[in-house]
Write an enzyme that holds these catalytic residues in place. Structure first.
Site, PDB file in Angstrom:
ATOM      1  N   SER A 185      40.949  33.499  44.905  1.00  0.00           N
ATOM      2  CA  SER A 185      40.861  32.677  46.169  1.00  0.00           C
ATOM      3  C   SER A 185      41.918  32.254  46.705  1.00  0.00           C
ATOM      4  O   SER A 185      42.946  32.851  46.917  1.00  0.00           O
ATOM      5  CB  SER A 185      39.523  31.809  46.137  1.00  0.00           C
ATOM      6  OG  SER A 185      39.245  31.290  47.314  1.00  0.00           O
ATOM      7  N   ASP A 262      30.142  38.050  48.314  1.00  0.00           N
ATOM      8  CA  ASP A 262      30.936  36.574  48.487  1.00  0.00           C
ATOM      9  C   ASP A 262      30.756  36.129  49.770  1.00  0.00           C
ATOM     10  O   ASP A 262      31.046  37.039  50.834  1.00  0.00           O
ATOM     11  CB  ASP A 262      32.282  37.225  48.276  1.00  0.00           C
ATOM     12  CG  ASP A 262      33.125  35.920  48.145  1.00  0.00           C
ATOM     13  OD1 ASP A 262      32.873  35.013  48.972  1.00  0.00           O
ATOM     14  OD2 ASP A 262      34.265  35.869  47.674  1.00  0.00           O
ATOM     15  N   HIS A 296      31.463  34.536  44.879  1.00  0.00           N
ATOM     16  CA  HIS A 296      32.752  34.105  44.865  1.00  0.00           C
ATOM     17  C   HIS A 296      32.956  33.319  43.346  1.00  0.00           C
ATOM     18  O   HIS A 296      34.025  32.821  43.143  1.00  0.00           O
ATOM     19  CB  HIS A 296      33.146  33.254  45.989  1.00  0.00           C
ATOM     20  CG  HIS A 296      34.369  32.716  46.259  1.00  0.00           C
ATOM     21  ND1 HIS A 296      35.318  33.818  46.752  1.00  0.00           N
ATOM     22  CD2 HIS A 296      34.811  31.717  46.202  1.00  0.00           C
ATOM     23  CE1 HIS A 296      36.499  33.164  47.048  1.00  0.00           C
ATOM     24  NE2 HIS A 296      36.235  31.792  46.643  1.00  0.00           N
TER      25      HIS A 296
HETATM   26  N1  GSH Z   1      32.577  23.951  48.814  1.00  0.00           N
HETATM   27  C1  GSH Z   1      32.552  24.650  47.598  1.00  0.00           C
HETATM   28  C2  GSH Z   1      33.035  25.962  47.282  1.00  0.00           C
HETATM   29  C3  GSH Z   1      34.362  25.805  46.767  1.00  0.00           C
HETATM   30  C4  GSH Z   1      34.589  27.132  45.832  1.00  0.00           C
HETATM   31  O1  GSH Z   1      33.979  28.210  45.933  1.00  0.00           O
HETATM   32  N2  GSH Z   1      35.625  26.983  45.027  1.00  0.00           N
HETATM   33  C5  GSH Z   1      35.945  28.158  44.153  1.00  0.00           C
HETATM   34  C6  GSH Z   1      37.255  28.579  44.348  1.00  0.00           C
HETATM   35  S1  GSH Z   1      37.636  28.877  46.170  1.00  0.00           S
HETATM   36  C7  GSH Z   1      35.863  27.766  42.861  1.00  0.00           C
HETATM   37  O2  GSH Z   1      36.406  28.287  41.949  1.00  0.00           O
HETATM   38  N3  GSH Z   1      35.104  26.666  42.565  1.00  0.00           N
HETATM   39  C8  GSH Z   1      35.093  25.961  41.279  1.00  0.00           C
HETATM   40  C9  GSH Z   1      33.969  26.679  40.234  1.00  0.00           C
HETATM   41  O3  GSH Z   1      33.379  27.609  40.681  1.00  0.00           O
HETATM   42  O4  GSH Z   1      34.263  26.350  39.131  1.00  0.00           O
HETATM   43  C10 GSH Z   1      32.650  23.766  46.183  1.00  0.00           C
HETATM   44  O5  GSH Z   1      32.928  22.578  46.470  1.00  0.00           O
HETATM   45  O6  GSH Z   1      32.609  24.123  45.006  1.00  0.00           O
END
Ligand code: GSH
Length: 318
Positions: A185, A262, A296
């Site tokens: 991402s 996603d 995602h």
């Molecule tokens: N707003 C959501 C979405 C953010 C999101 O999907 N982040 C991705 C990268 S863009 C991620 O890797 N989140 C942490 C995880 O899944 O461990 C959140 O706060 O988790």
């Protein structure tokens, strides 16, 4: 009891990397930058470590992870390295605890380094007001706009400070000629931009659900307006779709992975097709794998992380 305490306090110089270290200890590198070992866990025969250090680029204390595969034991073989850049809201923990990459790093004998996603604890007004800007959203660029310019220098942090630190601190096990980069991402954007802006620094590059054209999506417009200001000439210098059109470095194949389910892809935050079109216009080889039904999350990343390690290993171990 005494033996246990002595073992916890055990320390050595990092030039003699020993994968049997345990506990918290201070290590001095050849440049005398203090690395503090935060944690060390054995996994797939190697060690997943987290260190902290004072960053001169970001002017704060930063954590980063290093996976030393079993092949690093003894310190007499130089191994390839992959940098992994995480996405929005992450720190150095998400990838090391959720992706399962250590199985493949151990299989291929690859060291893996994972920085945090922004400066920490610098307390700039507004830095924690949103999840897609400020803390945990550094976008792997060097900010030029105030009040961000002093600390938000993740581009130079990853590609100069941390890169050099890894070469020096782990010099006995790292092969500086075989370094690749991948990310997810915002970190996928970071991996692509780091490679395209610094020809030859990374020999292999891949990305999961990368923000491919940040100047044309809401996340990128918000981040670039804040960090770089309104002059869009500065924006294109940090946009993979724009940078690839003038790439003039060593031959490179971009591996892009994308979950078709996603929600951020569906909302057009990621725009991989724009990058593919730009690559094709200038003849840069690109592979886009669209994965039916995947989202995602790290469930998706863990499903394909093995393929990405195989891709990097083929290039780095050729
Ligand atoms: N707003 C959501 C979405 C953010 C999101 O999907 N982040 C991705 C990268 S863009 C991620 O890797 N989140 C942490 C995880 O899944 O461990 C959140 O706060 O988790």
């Amino acid at each position: 009891m005494l033996t246990a305490i002595a073992s916890r306090l055990k320390f050595t110089y990092i030039k003699q990397v020993s994968i049997s270290w345990s506990g918290s200890l201070k290590v001095k590198t050849s440049k005398m930058e203090a690395l503090e070992l935060v944690s060390s866990n054995k996994i797939f025969g190697g060690f997943q470590k987290v260190y902290s250090h004072e960053s001169s680029e970001l002017k704060c204390k930063m954590n980063f992870s290093v996976y030393l595969p079993p092949q690093a034991e003894g310190g007499d073989v130089k191994l390839p390295v992959i940098f992994y850049l995480s996405g929005l809201t992450c720190n150095e923990q998400n990838f090391i605890t959720k992706s399962g990459f250590q199985r493949y790093a151990a299989e291929h004998g690859i060291i893996v380094v994972g920085p945090d996603t922004s400066p920490r604890g610098v307390k700039i007004p507004g830095d924690d007001e949103s999840w897609d800007f400020g803390v945990a959203a550094g976008f792997y660029l060097d900010a030029t706009n105030e009040p961000w310019a002093k600390n938000y220098r993740m581009g130079s942090y990853v590609n100069k400070e941390l890169y050099d630190l890894i070469l020096q601190a782990f010099g006995n096990v790292v092969d500086g000629e075989r370094i690749g980069i991948m990310g997810h991402s915002m970190g996928g954007h970071g991996a692509l931009v780091s490679t395209l802006r610094n020809p030859g620094l990374y020999k292999s590059v891949s990305a999961f659900a990368p923000i491919c054209n940040p100047t044309a999506c809401p996340w990128g417009v918000k981040a670039f307006s804040g960090y770089l200001g309104e002059d869009k000439c500065k924006w294109v210098e940090w946009d993979a779709t724009e940078l690839v059109k003038k790439y003039d470095g060593p031959p490179l194949t971009l591996l892009i992975d994308q979950g078709a389910g996603d929600s951020f892809y569906i909302q057009k935050q990621l725009l991989p097709e724009n990058l593919v079109e730009a690559c094709r216009s200038v003849g840069v080889p690109v592979i886009l794998n669209l994965r039916e039904g995947y989202d995602h999350s790290y469930y998706y990343i863990s499903s394909y992380i093995g393929e990405h390690f195989a891709f990097h290993a083929k290039i780095l171990k050729a």
